[in-house]
Design an enzyme around this catalytic site. Structure first.
Site, PDB file in Angstrom:
ATOM      1  N   GLU A  98       0.870  -1.190   0.000  1.00  9.11           N
ATOM      2  CA  GLU A  98       0.000   0.000   0.000  1.00  9.11           C
ATOM      3  C   GLU A  98       0.904   1.237   0.000  1.00  9.11           C
ATOM      4  O   GLU A  98       1.910   1.259   0.731  1.00  9.11           O
ATOM      5  CB  GLU A  98      -0.834  -0.060   1.283  1.00  9.11           C
ATOM      6  CG  GLU A  98      -1.599   1.181   1.600  1.00  9.11           C
ATOM      7  CD  GLU A  98      -2.194   1.125   3.020  1.00  9.11           C
ATOM      8  OE1 GLU A  98      -2.198   0.049   3.663  1.00  9.11           O
ATOM      9  OE2 GLU A  98      -2.637   2.188   3.476  1.00  9.11           O
ATOM     10  N   ASP A 202      13.647  -2.559  14.164  1.00  9.34           N
ATOM     11  CA  ASP A 202      14.642  -1.730  13.465  1.00  9.34           C
ATOM     12  C   ASP A 202      14.118  -0.299  13.442  1.00  9.34           C
ATOM     13  O   ASP A 202      14.045   0.353  12.400  1.00  9.34           O
ATOM     14  CB  ASP A 202      14.838  -2.263  12.037  1.00  9.34           C
ATOM     15  CG  ASP A 202      16.083  -1.688  11.366  1.00  9.34           C
ATOM     16  OD1 ASP A 202      16.833  -0.935  12.020  1.00  9.34           O
ATOM     17  OD2 ASP A 202      16.294  -1.991  10.173  1.00  9.34           O
TER      18      ASP A 202
HETATM   19  P1  ADP Z   1      14.911  -0.573   1.960  1.00  4.86           P
HETATM   20  O1  ADP Z   1      14.303  -1.930   2.134  1.00  4.86           O
HETATM   21  O2  ADP Z   1      15.754  -0.480   0.736  1.00  4.86           O
HETATM   22  O3  ADP Z   1      15.624  -0.072   3.195  1.00  4.86           O
HETATM   23  P2  ADP Z   1      12.611   1.059   2.665  1.00  4.86           P
HETATM   24  O4  ADP Z   1      11.567   0.076   3.033  1.00  4.86           O
HETATM   25  O5  ADP Z   1      13.307   1.740   3.796  1.00  4.86           O
HETATM   26  O6  ADP Z   1      13.692   0.424   1.678  1.00  4.86           O
HETATM   27  O7  ADP Z   1      11.944   2.132   1.715  1.00  4.86           O
HETATM   28  C1  ADP Z   1      12.703   3.162   1.073  1.00  4.86           C
HETATM   29  C2  ADP Z   1      11.961   4.496   1.154  1.00  4.86           C
HETATM   30  O8  ADP Z   1      10.720   4.380   0.466  1.00  4.86           O
HETATM   31  C3  ADP Z   1      11.605   4.899   2.589  1.00  4.86           C
HETATM   32  O9  ADP Z   1      12.601   5.672   3.177  1.00  4.86           O
HETATM   33  C4  ADP Z   1      10.322   5.679   2.391  1.00  4.86           C
HETATM   34  O10 ADP Z   1      10.595   7.039   2.122  1.00  4.86           O
HETATM   35  C5  ADP Z   1       9.694   5.078   1.155  1.00  4.86           C
HETATM   36  N1  ADP Z   1       8.610   4.103   1.475  1.00  4.86           N
HETATM   37  C6  ADP Z   1       8.730   2.930   2.135  1.00  4.86           C
HETATM   38  N2  ADP Z   1       7.562   2.279   2.222  1.00  4.86           N
HETATM   39  C7  ADP Z   1       6.662   3.061   1.582  1.00  4.86           C
HETATM   40  C8  ADP Z   1       5.260   2.946   1.321  1.00  4.86           C
HETATM   41  N3  ADP Z   1       4.569   1.874   1.716  1.00  4.86           N
HETATM   42  N4  ADP Z   1       4.657   3.960   0.651  1.00  4.86           N
HETATM   43  C9  ADP Z   1       5.367   5.042   0.218  1.00  4.86           C
HETATM   44  N5  ADP Z   1       6.681   5.198   0.425  1.00  4.86           N
HETATM   45  C10 ADP Z   1       7.339   4.238   1.101  1.00  4.86           C
END
Ligand code: ADP
Length: 293
Positions: A98, A202
């Site tokens: 989402e 985390d």
């Molecule tokens: P990684 O697994 O590479 O560490 P993240 O899960 O931290 O990646 O996601 C990278 C970036 O994407 C986050 O810092 C955030 O800004 C954005 N993000 C993460 N999840 C969502 C989401 N469900 N909807 C919109 N943006 C998201």
């Protein structure tokens, strides 16, 4: 970015999952992640957040992430993006979530965040650990069930990371001797007794988002049942949260006294993880703690 065939494949799966045919419009890359490539997948029916990585690089990483997100969401304590699709296509893994639309923090953001996290931490379990291992960053996180937090923390959080660091030549024998002394101290009733709490695992400034309604959403977890103090300690490591958050958390779910004195010990775990991921520049933080204890 996604190729045309990937877009078609994912569009079909997303449509099946949500029960509405989606029409792809455009994609844009999203930065900020540490490990995976991420895109905003815009369709006529709304946006989706898609992470991708090579299938072989981090086996089952997205499967574990989806399991963790689902477990957190089931607690109904705090906003967690819904997992829509987790799949493998032509040597690549994909996780479709989402899309969280970002906004500005509401006036009560930190208090609400603290209340929601305290509710998550009231989700309990008989033992420490989890029914599967997962990842902390890109490193494997072992979650074998243990009835005792001290053993769990020493064996499955510190010793595993210390072994990695020693094997890679990042830590020496002097460190091992100091750590043995520390393990003895920890085994002497160092940690206050607590029931295992469901943890994000985390939780730092990079792993929460502010939704368009001004309230928090958590992303990118390393879930397990642990001592809730380790979660609060980690929030302080890189910049820390607003003081209002800690004040409110204490009001909702007070911590045992002298928590602040235990913070550096809990944070040995993320610091060791950082040594293993990013190198010896993080050793100085560990040395300071080991000298003190
Ligand atoms: P990684 O697994 O590479 O560490 P993240 O899960 O931290 O990646 O996601 C990278 C970036 O994407 C986050 O810092 C955030 O800004 C954005 N993000 C993460 N999840 C969502 C989401 N469900 N909807 C919109 N943006 C998201």
């Amino acid at each position: 970015m996604l190729s045309t065939t990937e877009i078609q494949y994912l569009s079909t799966l997303i449509s099946q999952k949500i029960g509405t045919t989606i029409t792809f419009q455009e994609q844009s890359s999203i930065g900020g992640g540490c490990i995976n490539q991420a895109v905003c997948f815009k369709t006529a029916q709304g946006r989706f957040f898609i992470k991708q990585n090579s299938h072989k690089r981090y086996p089952k990483m997205f499967e574990k992430e989806a399991l963790g997100l689902n477990l957190l969401r089931e607690s109904q304590a705090i906003k967690i993006p819904e997992c829509i699709v987790q799949t493998t296509f032509e040597e690549k893994d994909f996780l479709v979530l989402e899309f969280i639309h970002e906004g500005k923090k509401a006036d009560n953001f930190w208090q609400y965040f603290a209340e929601a996290l305290s509710k998550l931490h009231r989700t309990s379990n008989e033992n420490f650990g989890l029914d599967h291992d997962n990842y902390i960053g890109s490193l494997e996180q072992i979650n074998t069930w243990k009835s005792d937090w001290t053993n769990f923390f020493i064996e499955q959080r510190l010793q595993i990371q210390v072994k990695h660091a020693f094997d890679k030549g990042l830590m020496g024998k002097k460190h091992l001797r100091q750590l043995d002394g520390l393990y003895n101290e920890l085994s002497n009733g160092f940690f206050p007794k607590e029931v295992p709490a469901l943890l994000h695992g985390d939780l730092w400034n990079g792993n929460f988002m502010v939704q368009s309604n001004g309230q928090v959403a958590l992303i990118d977890p390393a879930v397990y049942y642990g001592h809730r103090e380790i979660e609060l300690a980690f929030t302080q490591l890189f910049g820390g949260f607003d003081a209002l958050f800690y004040e409110a958390y204490q009001a909702y779910f007070p911590l045992a006294k002298n928590f602040e004195q235990r913070v550096p010990i809990y944070n040995l775990y993320p610091l060791l993880v950082h040594v293993n991921l990013f190198g010896s520049s993080y050793l100085s933080g560990i040395d300071v703690v080991l000298k003190k204890f």
